[in-house]
Design a protein around this motif. Structure first.
Motif, mmCIF file in Angstrom:
data_model
loop_
_atom_site.group_PDB
_atom_site.id
_atom_site.type_symbol
_atom_site.label_atom_id
_atom_site.label_comp_id
_atom_site.label_asym_id
_atom_site.label_seq_id
_atom_site.Cartn_x
_atom_site.Cartn_y
_atom_site.Cartn_z
ATOM 1 N N GLN A 82 73.894 64.568 98.779
ATOM 2 C CA GLN A 82 73.125 64.427 99.697
ATOM 3 C C GLN A 82 73.338 65.814 100.800
ATOM 4 O OE1 GLN A 82 74.030 60.911 102.471
ATOM 5 N NE2 GLN A 82 73.421 59.547 100.978
ATOM 6 N N SER A 83 72.300 66.041 101.495
ATOM 7 C CA SER A 83 72.414 67.450 102.021
ATOM 8 C C SER A 83 73.565 67.451 103.325
ATOM 9 C CB SER A 83 71.202 67.695 102.906
ATOM 10 O OG SER A 83 71.220 68.517 103.954
ATOM 11 N N THR A 84 74.351 68.575 103.182
ATOM 12 C CA THR A 84 75.525 68.450 104.508
ATOM 13 C C THR A 84 75.110 68.982 105.578
ATOM 14 O OG1 THR A 84 75.914 70.810 103.987
ATOM 15 C CG2 THR A 84 77.108 69.137 102.552
ATOM 16 N N ASN A 126 82.492 67.339 103.571
ATOM 17 C CA ASN A 126 81.221 68.352 104.222
ATOM 18 C C ASN A 126 81.937 69.400 105.114
ATOM 19 O OD1 ASN A 126 79.538 68.611 106.818
ATOM 20 N ND2 ASN A 126 78.075 67.201 105.973
ATOM 21 N N THR A 169 71.410 61.911 105.850
ATOM 22 C CA THR A 169 72.557 61.958 105.137
ATOM 23 C C THR A 169 73.763 60.880 105.798
ATOM 24 O OG1 THR A 169 72.269 64.339 104.575
ATOM 25 C CG2 THR A 169 74.671 63.495 104.640
ATOM 26 N N ASN A 197 73.949 74.379 104.672
ATOM 27 C CA ASN A 197 73.856 74.887 103.335
ATOM 28 C C ASN A 197 74.717 76.227 103.217
ATOM 29 O OD1 ASN A 197 71.901 72.945 102.954
ATOM 30 N ND2 ASN A 197 70.227 74.298 103.461
ATOM 31 N N GLU A 215 67.044 68.239 107.803
ATOM 32 C CA GLU A 215 66.973 67.954 106.312
ATOM 33 C C GLU A 215 68.182 66.865 106.267
ATOM 34 O OE1 GLU A 215 67.525 71.758 104.454
ATOM 35 O OE2 GLU A 215 69.590 71.032 104.086
ATOM 36 N N ALA A 216 69.152 66.742 106.834
ATOM 37 C CA ALA A 216 70.465 66.090 106.983
ATOM 38 C C ALA A 216 70.411 64.732 107.639
ATOM 39 C CB ALA A 216 71.682 66.805 107.008
#
Ligand SMILES: O=C(O)CCC(=O)C(=O)O
Ligand SMILES: [Fe+2]
Length: 338
Positions: A279-281, A141, A185, A284, A181-182
């Motif tokens: 998965q989202s970090t 990440n 994660t 972005n 959004e994470a």
């Protein structure tokens, strides 16, 4: 992957690095200290060696600009850095960091993405431990930092506000600084010092089990985020002193902060983050990469130059952009922040 699934998976050919107890402690308490995971001589000294050149270049540059009266070539890293900070009255963390700032990136924003940094992100023992905690498909990440925590009494102050230019990390969860959004994660923080971290020089402190109460409200204060103390059990906080070679792993929702540095030297540490691939970090615009993939090893990145290029490209793209991406979701006017 939960523990049972993971240990079933490990009954195949790949053995977990951490014991079942260690994984259980992490899952139950939200953190795990692994002493001697890294070898100071083999894993950490190459970083210290690399940073010698970095600070050398900074010192030369500031000397040429007349900001400092000597390049202090004979001093070890921490003392040299302090001398530079005290004499110039400025701080230069970004010069040593391997991540870009969240705002105001220009083509000239300094960043240090050298091979020794790349190598530690991909360190086999570190990834073995990470694999035990988040599974075998590991993405590095891009939320990753060097911390140069300067002694309290020597830290230069902002001439206008009087506040220290190197802030103390106040109580937060790492989940609180990513995009929503994470939130789901499975981001794992790996924190380790380059010099012994002690209570005196400002090691981390954390609240065991605090990862179980979900994402807490963070309040913006003086440009930083802080969880109000009424929202978690700060009185249960424990300090995590760590010798060179030790690594602290933290769950993304573990409440933590750093203690003040009352010593006369810099507390120097790295914090890296990993999450399962796909998965989202939560960042972005910054480049992550596949650090380990048991299913598709051909997707792993092994080239430090390519990694550095990815950061330079991200910097170029961000510098050209008119609007800054906003990562903060917290507002100071929330009731609990009053
Ligand atoms: O090293 C510090 O002082 C803060 C580190 C931190 O908050 C982290 O690694 O997540
Ligand atoms: Fe943190």
């Amino acid at each position: 992957m939960n523990i049972t699934a993971y240990f079933n998976y490990c009954r195949g050919e790949i053995m977990p690095y951490l014991t079942e107890e260690q994984v259980k402690q992490f899952e139950e308490q939200g953190y795990l200290v692994v002493e001697n995971l890294l070898s100071p001589a083999e894993d950490l000294d190459p970083i210290i060696e690399e940073y010698k050149d970095v600070i050398d270049r900074l010192a030369q540059q500031l000397y040429t600009q007349g900001e400092i009266s000597s390049i202090y070539a004979d001093l070890p890293f921490g003392k040299r850095l302090m001398q530079i900070y005290v004499e110039s009255g400025k701080e230069y963390t970004q010069y040593f960091d391997f991540c870009l700032p969240q705002k105001k990136v220009t083509e000239d924003t300094p960043i240090w993405v050298g091979p020794a940094v790349f190598n530690i992100i991909c360190n086999k023992k570190l990834l073995d431990a990470v694999e035990s905690l988040i599974g075998p498909e590991i993405y590095a990440n891009p939320i990753q930092h060097v911390r140069l925590k300067t002694p309290e009494q020597l830290t230069p102050k902002d001439p206008e506000t009087g506040r220290p230019l190197v802030p103390n990390a106040s109580w937060h969860q790492d989940n609180g600084v990513v995009l929503p959004e994470a939130d789901e994660t499975d981001m794992l923080t790996a924190w380790f010092p380059l010099v012994d971290a002690t209570v005196e020089n400002g090691c981390l402190e954390l609240v065991p089990y605090s990862h179980r109460t979900g994402l807490l409200q963070h309040c913006p204060r003086d440009g930083f985020l802080q969880i109000p103390s009424k929202l978690f059990q700060q009185e249960r906080a424990i300090p995590i002193p760590l010798k060179r070679g030790g690594v602290l792993f933290m769950h993304r929702r573990t409440c933590h902060a750093s203690l003040m540095n009352y010593s006369d030297d810099v507390r120097w540490s790295f914090d890296l983050r990993y999450n399962p691939i796909g998965q989202s970090t939560g960042r972005n615009d910054f480049p992550g990469f596949v650090a380990r993939s048991r299913s598709h090893p051909e997707t792993e990145l092994h080239d430090p130059d390519r990694w550095a290029q990815m950061w330079y490209e991200a910097r170029r793209t961000l510098a050209r952009r008119k609007e800054n991406p906003v990562y903060n979701r917290w507002h100071a006017d929330a009731e609990v922040c009053a």
